[in-house]
Motif scaffolding. Sequence first.
Motif, PDB file in Angstrom:
ATOM      1  N   VAL A   1      47.916 -38.428  -4.028  1.00 16.81           N
ATOM      2  CA  VAL A   1      47.026 -38.093  -5.137  1.00 16.81           C
ATOM      3  C   VAL A   1      47.807 -37.329  -6.200  1.00 16.81           C
ATOM      4  CG1 VAL A   1      44.918 -36.877  -5.814  1.00 16.81           C
ATOM      5  CG2 VAL A   1      45.057 -37.975  -3.569  1.00 16.81           C
TER       6      VAL A   1
ATOM      7  N   VAL B   1      47.661 -35.936   0.059  1.00 17.31           N
ATOM      8  CA  VAL B   1      46.382 -35.258   0.256  1.00 17.31           C
ATOM      9  C   VAL B   1      45.648 -36.033   1.340  1.00 17.31           C
ATOM     10  CG1 VAL B   1      44.187 -34.571  -0.762  1.00 17.31           C
ATOM     11  CG2 VAL B   1      46.285 -34.449  -2.132  1.00 17.31           C
TER      12      VAL B   1
ATOM     13  N   THR C   1      48.634 -34.594  -8.618  1.00 15.11           N
ATOM     14  CA  THR C   1      48.266 -33.185  -8.511  1.00 15.11           C
ATOM     15  C   THR C   1      48.957 -32.393  -9.623  1.00 15.11           C
ATOM     16  OG1 THR C   1      48.121 -33.438  -6.106  1.00 15.11           O
ATOM     17  CG2 THR C   1      48.268 -31.194  -6.967  1.00 15.11           C
TER      18      THR C   1
ATOM     19  N   SER D   1      42.648 -33.905  -6.317  1.00 12.71           N
ATOM     20  CA  SER D   1      43.469 -33.353  -5.239  1.00 12.71           C
ATOM     21  C   SER D   1      42.740 -32.280  -4.444  1.00 12.71           C
ATOM     22  CB  SER D   1      44.774 -32.781  -5.805  1.00 12.71           C
ATOM     23  OG  SER D   1      44.510 -31.799  -6.807  1.00 12.71           O
TER      24      SER D   1
ATOM     25  N   SER E   1      52.429 -37.366  -7.844  1.00 15.84           N
ATOM     26  CA  SER E   1      51.787 -37.764  -6.597  1.00 15.84           C
ATOM     27  C   SER E   1      52.200 -36.874  -5.436  1.00 15.84           C
ATOM     28  CB  SER E   1      52.130 -39.225  -6.280  1.00 15.84           C
ATOM     29  OG  SER E   1      51.682 -40.069  -7.327  1.00 15.84           O
ATOM     30  N   GLN E   2      51.200 -36.370  -4.726  1.00 18.36           N
ATOM     31  CA  GLN E   2      51.411 -35.512  -3.573  1.00 18.36           C
ATOM     32  C   GLN E   2      50.495 -35.968  -2.434  1.00 18.36           C
ATOM     33  OE1 GLN E   2      53.725 -32.479  -3.641  1.00 18.36           O
ATOM     34  NE2 GLN E   2      54.341 -34.086  -5.058  1.00 18.36           N
TER      35      GLN E   2
ATOM     36  N   TRP F   1      42.324 -30.847 -11.387  1.00 17.48           N
ATOM     37  CA  TRP F   1      42.464 -30.552  -9.961  1.00 17.48           C
ATOM     38  C   TRP F   1      41.383 -31.255  -9.117  1.00 17.48           C
ATOM     39  CZ3 TRP F   1      43.633 -27.179 -13.800  1.00 17.48           C
ATOM     40  CH2 TRP F   1      44.909 -26.598 -13.773  1.00 17.48           C
TER      41      TRP F   1
END
Length: 429
Positions: A290, A285, A292, A215, A282-283, A212
């Motif tokens: 990033v 951020v 996640t 992210s 990938s999300q 984590w």
Amino acid sequence: MSAPRKTVIIGSGCFGLSTALHLLQRGWTDITILDKAPTLPAPDGASNDFNRIVRTSYSDPFYASLAQDAIREWKKADEWQDTYHESSVLVLGSDTGPAYARESYKNDAAMGLRVESLQTLDAVRGIFPEAVKTGDFAGLTGYLNRDGGWANASQGVSILIEKIKQLGGKILSGKSVVEIVHAGSSLKATGVRCSDGTVFDADLVVLASGSWTASAFPEYSIGDLYRATGQSVAMVQLTPEEGLAYRDIPVILEFENGFYIFPPNDKNIVKMAIHAAGYTHSQPVGTKSVSTPRTILSNPADGLRIPNEKVRDLRAGLRAMYPALAEKPFVATRLCWYNDTVDGDWVIGFHPASQNTVVFATGGSGHAYKFLPVIGRLVADAIEGKLDPSVAEKFSPTRPTSSHADESRHDSTQELDLQSLCTPQDLEP
């Protein structure tokens, strides 16, 4: 830097707990560990599992020697009870493939460990009990390292949590850190803020937040040194009779394709996985995308499901090793999230802009747990300014990463396709 300071450690995994232990043993007294998980060990933590490989078999002599130190500690039953199981580790490779297994043998032999070279198919098959039908191991050679095996990961974490509490450390679950509090516009930390509004003041913040990290704390990321990757795991259930037959088999670790498999545990469950580059998720951020983690806590409905292609790969690996088990259904899967570095080396050291207030203890890259008893020693040395310069450079958050890649993996990461996650039907043989 050597004077004990008010310390907050973010994360109760391998790095966080071991760091707390070693600091407390050195006389530090004001240490608080915060973890977002509602219960501990964290249900979705990489350190919380029923087994993890414990091996000295590394192509890098540094890790081989440190693992030997760790095993000495694991064997102290008064400290770790029966967490460590010395089942032996069968390391497989080939004479023409990647050199990782061959170099590992040289390091293990140089340390005087109980290793047996296995250069023929009959020699490899000969280490297994007669009741265990194996594949033909075509094209593979390797060696048996009798000074290795596996550890009950969740048990080790639970024992360490109690050790820390007994030494006066505080461990709080359900505390999701959403911000490292800064002094003005700098990255000098003065504490952390949790999602419930609670603020914990600190002179030192240890980022031990595992997969984590990128992210949750993007402002502390340095380049693309680390990223979260999902690794595919599956399990089969043996009958009591099968469990007895397979009980005395080694951990198998094949570096040609990354497949590895354990002996059955006390519930006769056999776990297997693939040591590979894994999947990114990938999300957004801030302004970046990033990777996640996507786990049973963040996605209860399907956070444990793995891509269907990996179901097939795991089935093929099982069939190649133990064909008699290959027609069993997979009773469970897990997408286990690591914080992988580009070069496979850990990230231990102060953030250069934090004025010695934020230290990294992360980047496990899928091979940190075996070092649980000793890995915190490196972090504590880094905090106190005692880390050997060559070791500090190896794990530096600002090190160049173009010089070498992670030699234990030979593929590239893929973006996780949620439409390709396995269904219960896919788990049937």
